[in-house]
Scaffold this motif. Structure first.
Motif, PDB file in Angstrom:
ATOM      1  N   GLY A 105       0.822  -1.199   0.000  1.00 51.67           N
ATOM      2  CA  GLY A 105       0.000   0.000   0.000  1.00 51.67           C
ATOM      3  C   GLY A 105       0.858   1.252   0.000  1.00 51.67           C
ATOM      4  N   GLY A 106       0.368   2.310   0.638  1.00 48.00           N
ATOM      5  CA  GLY A 106       1.151   3.526   0.799  1.00 48.00           C
ATOM      6  C   GLY A 106       1.038   4.500  -0.349  1.00 48.00           C
ATOM      7  N   THR A 121      -1.233  -0.595   4.036  1.00 46.42           N
ATOM      8  CA  THR A 121       0.054  -0.716   4.733  1.00 46.42           C
ATOM      9  C   THR A 121      -0.152  -1.251   6.146  1.00 46.42           C
ATOM     10  OG1 THR A 121       0.676   1.322   3.554  1.00 46.42           O
ATOM     11  CG2 THR A 121       2.219   0.483   5.205  1.00 46.42           C
ATOM     12  N   LEU A 122      -1.163  -0.718   6.832  1.00 50.16           N
ATOM     13  CA  LEU A 122      -1.464  -1.201   8.185  1.00 50.16           C
ATOM     14  C   LEU A 122      -1.776  -2.688   8.168  1.00 50.16           C
ATOM     15  CD1 LEU A 122      -3.849   1.625   9.487  1.00 50.16           C
ATOM     16  CD2 LEU A 122      -1.434   1.342   9.994  1.00 50.16           C
ATOM     17  N   ASN A 123      -2.563  -3.095   7.184  1.00 55.66           N
ATOM     18  CA  ASN A 123      -2.941  -4.496   7.094  1.00 55.66           C
ATOM     19  C   ASN A 123      -1.714  -5.385   6.909  1.00 55.66           C
ATOM     20  OD1 ASN A 123      -4.939  -6.749   6.586  1.00 55.66           O
ATOM     21  ND2 ASN A 123      -3.835  -6.745   4.642  1.00 55.66           N
ATOM     22  N   LEU A 137      -9.498  -4.451  10.784  1.00 54.43           N
ATOM     23  CA  LEU A 137      -9.081  -3.042  10.728  1.00 54.43           C
ATOM     24  C   LEU A 137     -10.266  -2.092  10.606  1.00 54.43           C
ATOM     25  CD1 LEU A 137      -5.851  -3.097   8.541  1.00 54.43           C
ATOM     26  CD2 LEU A 137      -6.073  -2.248  10.870  1.00 54.43           C
ATOM     27  N   PHE A 138     -11.392  -2.581  10.106  1.00 51.97           N
ATOM     28  CA  PHE A 138     -12.574  -1.731  10.000  1.00 51.97           C
ATOM     29  C   PHE A 138     -12.993  -1.207  11.371  1.00 51.97           C
ATOM     30  CE2 PHE A 138     -13.261  -3.789   5.836  1.00 51.97           C
ATOM     31  CZ  PHE A 138     -13.578  -2.670   5.077  1.00 51.97           C
ATOM     32  N   TRP A 165      -9.170   0.894   1.681  1.00 54.05           N
ATOM     33  CA  TRP A 165      -7.800   0.390   1.835  1.00 54.05           C
ATOM     34  C   TRP A 165      -6.748   1.343   1.275  1.00 54.05           C
ATOM     35  CZ3 TRP A 165      -7.772  -3.501   5.061  1.00 54.05           C
ATOM     36  CH2 TRP A 165      -8.954  -4.237   5.189  1.00 54.05           C
ATOM     37  N   SER A 166      -7.153   2.253   0.412  1.00 50.88           N
ATOM     38  CA  SER A 166      -6.174   3.168  -0.191  1.00 50.88           C
ATOM     39  C   SER A 166      -6.141   4.538   0.485  1.00 50.88           C
ATOM     40  CB  SER A 166      -6.466   3.342  -1.683  1.00 50.88           C
ATOM     41  OG  SER A 166      -7.772   3.848  -1.889  1.00 50.88           O
TER      42      SER A 166
END
Length: 451
Positions: A105-106, A121-123, A137-138, A165-166
């Motif tokens: 991600g990122g 990225t967190l995921n 994460l939601f 997610w983005s």
């Protein structure tokens, strides 16, 4: 955000220590990813222990009882602000397709050249390649989580069609300033928080109001003082409505805003005046979202909300002639319910009480009319306001009070004009004609005539 000239190392060191741990955590994830061995047991670094509340950072973690995943999210939002080099490992390109790895991600920051983490990225950092844990994460990034309610973290879109997610993870810079300095930061007026703090130097004794009106204000103060007792007593909760709603109505300048500010001051609670132009949206459904976000933040912080000119938001429902009327009525119904669920003090102020929806009126515990002050109240207002000025010894306060039927705000404005007018003409003493000129200006503003 201004950077402090000196920072307290005791506040910074716990954050830097945890960022070192996060860096090691990310490196293990990256190493495991490129080994491509899904059966390998991943040994992740253990999070450092937190034993005291000596810094704002450790205090926030302990008081909110952050889980491991919440702590990682919290830390990752600070990396671009303190140690952006930690994320340099995500700049690795996938040689087979000539761009970054989608799993990481990122977003590449155009201003700093650094890497800004997204939810993707967190995921990756939290869950690695375990797709089954993705949905968790939601919860952490929802508007119901204390990160959002406390205005600590937020997600920013890069484009209108971005997916969840983005979106970029960002920390509120005012809160970051608090973490590294220890200073309490109040929220700034913004699209996300369309309200400004309402303050005053005056006390309730300074208010020139009728005895009945003051009794009503003391009644509200009694609820504010005993609110915790009511909430903690099962029997009392059955007999009391949740929260407290008050309607202040009457002509402009009669003390509605000032009374709200004094209630907050006496109860040691912050009062915020809501900018309705920022809350009300032309898009269907957006008004409800804006109001919900504001109420969630205020409720979490135990603030008093003051809606000035509230008739523009809480107006009467209309007959349903088309789809717009239908959605407008649905919005009003939502506002009714959301205010009823608010566990705090909400004050609505209006000059036009008849324009407030009758369904709202039934939900108010207090409805207080702020009338234009009578002769005796005007006498007291003049005496209180003029005692700090040098005035003409022949000035007759009773004559001013009898001749000019004006509000307390108009009296203050007239005195300010009179003082400036005297200074313009190199005089230290305010003359009667200075004040009369100021009062004539105030009367003309309101289209009134003088006796």
């Amino acid at each position: 955000m201004e950077v402090l000239k000196t920072l307290d190392n005791a506040f910074l060191l716990p954050i830097l220590r945890d960022l070192d741990w996060l860096s090691a955590f990310i490196n293990v994830r990256i190493k495991n990813y490129f080994q491509k061995d899904l059966n390998q047991v991943v040994v992740l670094p253990t999070a450092p222990d937190i034993e005291d509340e000596k810094s704002p950072y450790t205090r926030y973690i302990l008081r909110n009882n952050l889980t491991l995943n919440e702590r990682i999210v919290f830390l990752m939002s600070m990396v671009p602000l303190l140690k952006p080099q930690i994320f340099d490992c995500f700049f690795i390109q996938n040689k087979s397709i000539g761009r970054f790895f989608s799993e990481f991600g990122g977003v590449d920051s155009k201003s700093s050249g650094g890497f800004n983490p997204t939810v993707e990225t967190l995921n990756f950092v939290i869950n690695g390649q375990d797709v089954s844990k993705r949905i968790a994460l939601f919860m952490i990034l929802s508007e119901d989580h204390f990160f959002a309610k406390d205005q600590v973290l937020f997600l920013r879109r890069n484009q209108d069609n971005d997916t969840f997610w983005s979106r970029r993870l960002m920390m509120n810079e005012d809160f970051f300033y608090h973490l590294i300095s220890g200073e309490q930061i109040k929220p700034k007026f913004s699209e996300g928080f369309p309200a400004k703090e309402l303050t005053t130097q005056l006390e309730i004794e300074d208010l020139v109001l009728t005895k009945q009106l003051k009794e009503e204000l003391y009644h509200i103060l009694a609820w504010m003082e005993h609110r915790s007792e009511i909430n903690n007593n099962k029997n009392l909760r059955k007999n009391f409505k949740k929260g407290y709603r008050a309607l202040f109505y009457g002509p402009p300048g009669t003390g509605k805003s000032l009374s709200a500010a004094i209630l907050g001051k006496m109860s040691n609670q912050l009062v915020y005046r809501v900018d309705l132009s920022q809350v009300v949206s032309k898009y269907i459904g957006e008004t409800e979202k804006n109001l919900a976000r504001l109420l969630d933040t205020a409720e979490y912080k135990n603030w008093v909300l003051f809606f000035d000119e509230a008739e523009s938001l809480f107006s009467k429902r209309t007959e349903v002639n088309d789809s717009k009327d239908k959605y407008a009525n649905q919005g009003t119904a939502y506002l009714l319910q959301r205010l009823e669920d608010y566990d705090g003090l909400v004050i609505l102020a209006t000059n036009l009480r008849p324009n407030i929806d009758r369904a709202f009126v039934r939900r108010f515990q207090s409805i207080i009319y702020f009338n234009v002050p009578g002769f005796q109240e005007r006498m007291q207002l003049w005496e209180n306001s003029l005692k700090v000025f040098e005035i003409d010894e022949n000035l007759s306060i009773p004559k001013l009070a009898e001749r000019f039927e004006v509000s307390g705000a108009s009296i203050n404005n007239a005195i300010q004009f009179a003082w400036l007018n005297a200074r313009r003409h190199q005089r230290k003493i305010i003359e009667t004609f200075d004040i009369e000129a100021g009062l004539m200006r105030e009367m003309s503003k309101e289209g009134k005539s003088v006796k």
